[in-house]
Design a protein around this motif. Structure first.
Motif, PDB file in Angstrom:
ATOM      1  N   GLY A   1       7.434   7.811 -12.239  1.00  0.00           N
ATOM      2  CA  GLY A   1       8.240   6.750 -11.664  1.00  0.00           C
ATOM      3  C   GLY A   1       9.131   7.227 -10.535  1.00  0.00           C
ATOM      4  N   VAL A   2       9.630   6.259  -9.788  1.00  0.00           N
ATOM      5  CA  VAL A   2      10.513   6.526  -8.656  1.00  0.00           C
ATOM      6  C   VAL A   2      11.692   5.555  -8.741  1.00  0.00           C
ATOM      7  CG1 VAL A   2      10.698   6.592  -6.132  1.00  0.00           C
ATOM      8  CG2 VAL A   2       8.554   7.266  -7.224  1.00  0.00           C
TER       9      VAL A   2
ATOM     10  N   LEU B   1       0.843  -1.196   0.000  1.00  0.00           N
ATOM     11  CA  LEU B   1       0.000   0.000   0.000  1.00  0.00           C
ATOM     12  C   LEU B   1       0.881   1.249   0.000  1.00  0.00           C
ATOM     13  CD1 LEU B   1      -2.784   1.322   0.133  1.00  0.00           C
ATOM     14  CD2 LEU B   1      -2.722   1.008   2.618  1.00  0.00           C
ATOM     15  N   GLY B   2       1.947   1.231   0.786  1.00  0.00           N
ATOM     16  CA  GLY B   2       2.883   2.351   0.812  1.00  0.00           C
ATOM     17  C   GLY B   2       3.588   2.549  -0.517  1.00  0.00           C
ATOM     18  N   VAL B   3       4.000   1.444  -1.137  1.00  0.00           N
ATOM     19  CA  VAL B   3       4.669   1.517  -2.433  1.00  0.00           C
ATOM     20  C   VAL B   3       3.726   2.115  -3.470  1.00  0.00           C
ATOM     21  CG1 VAL B   3       5.571   0.130  -4.346  1.00  0.00           C
ATOM     22  CG2 VAL B   3       6.314  -0.346  -2.002  1.00  0.00           C
TER      23      VAL B   3
ATOM     24  N   ASP C   1      15.170   5.649  -3.858  1.00  0.00           N
ATOM     25  CA  ASP C   1      14.264   6.658  -3.284  1.00  0.00           C
ATOM     26  C   ASP C   1      12.998   6.002  -2.749  1.00  0.00           C
ATOM     27  OD1 ASP C   1      16.070   8.651  -3.949  1.00  0.00           O
ATOM     28  OD2 ASP C   1      15.038   9.169  -5.825  1.00  0.00           O
ATOM     29  N   LEU C   2      12.480   5.026  -3.489  1.00  0.00           N
ATOM     30  CA  LEU C   2      11.274   4.305  -3.057  1.00  0.00           C
ATOM     31  C   LEU C   2      11.547   3.553  -1.759  1.00  0.00           C
ATOM     32  CD1 LEU C   2       8.356   3.696  -3.859  1.00  0.00           C
ATOM     33  CD2 LEU C   2       9.207   1.770  -5.212  1.00  0.00           C
ATOM     34  N   LYS C   3      12.728   2.985  -1.662  1.00  0.00           N
ATOM     35  CA  LYS C   3      13.136   2.273  -0.450  1.00  0.00           C
ATOM     36  C   LYS C   3      13.098   3.203   0.765  1.00  0.00           C
ATOM     37  CE  LYS C   3      17.492   1.245   0.555  1.00  0.00           C
ATOM     38  NZ  LYS C   3      18.821   0.631   0.618  1.00  0.00           N
TER      39      LYS C   3
ATOM     40  N   LEU D   1       4.003   5.574  -5.610  1.00  0.00           N
ATOM     41  CA  LEU D   1       4.050   5.586  -7.071  1.00  0.00           C
ATOM     42  C   LEU D   1       2.907   6.379  -7.693  1.00  0.00           C
ATOM     43  CD1 LEU D   1       5.219   1.933  -7.804  1.00  0.00           C
ATOM     44  CD2 LEU D   1       6.584   4.028  -7.759  1.00  0.00           C
ATOM     45  N   ILE D   2       1.748   6.359  -7.070  1.00  0.00           N
ATOM     46  CA  ILE D   2       0.622   7.118  -7.633  1.00  0.00           C
ATOM     47  C   ILE D   2       0.891   8.618  -7.493  1.00  0.00           C
ATOM     48  CG2 ILE D   2      -1.003   7.372  -5.694  1.00  0.00           C
ATOM     49  CD1 ILE D   2      -3.100   6.195  -7.826  1.00  0.00           C
ATOM     50  N   ALA D   3       1.673   8.981  -6.485  1.00  0.00           N
ATOM     51  CA  ALA D   3       2.035  10.392  -6.296  1.00  0.00           C
ATOM     52  C   ALA D   3       3.141  10.828  -7.257  1.00  0.00           C
ATOM     53  CB  ALA D   3       2.482  10.619  -4.849  1.00  0.00           C
TER      54      ALA D   3
END
Length: 135
Positions: free
Chosen positions: A43-44, A31-33, A48-50, A37-39
């Motif tokens: 792409g990320v 859900l966090g990922v 940075d996503l980590k 990504l929707i924000a």
């Protein structure tokens, strides 16, 4: 028989079943990922996503694999200045499933608020029981 196969009348007798809570999305890390990504629709980068999701490399990799298998995200591997780089993006299908999930989640919150109001007005009598007279 799964809940999605139940006749409408049977589904209506289970108002708190919430079949639309997608199990792939509902897991906290995924859900966090997806929210990250929707924000960021372009792409990320993996690193940075980590950080955004406070996950380890291995944990994030496994969750990304699940999301990619479900076609909710796409993963692009390439290079930036001769250094490996992984970019994650939400797909159109992923965006739609996420928005559908949010609608159901909003209903859960509304139902919970309503149930809390009714429950406090009703008192502590369990549902389906009558008050017993004490001798």
């Amino acid at each position: 028989m799964s809940k999605s196969e139940l006749p409408k009348t049977e589904i209506n007798t289970a108002p708190f079943s919430y079949d639309g809570l997608d199990r792939v999305i509902h897991e906290k890390a995924r859900l966090g990922v997806l929210t990250s990504l929707i924000a960021h629709p372009k792409g990320v980068v993996f690193g940075d996503l980590k950080k955004m999701c406070a996950l380890t490399d291995g944990n994030l990799s496994r969750h990304l694999q699940v999301l990619e298998e479900a076609k909710l995200i796409e993963i692009e591997k390439g290079y930036d200045h001769n250094r490996p780089q992984t970019i994650c993006r939400i797909t159109a299908q992923g965006r739609q499933r996420y928005l559908d999930y949010l609608k159901v989640l909003e209903q859960v919150v509304q139902d919970a608020a309503s149930a809390a109001k009714v429950g406090s007005a009703r008192g502590s009598t369990p549902l389906g029981t009558r008050r017993l007279k004490l001798a």
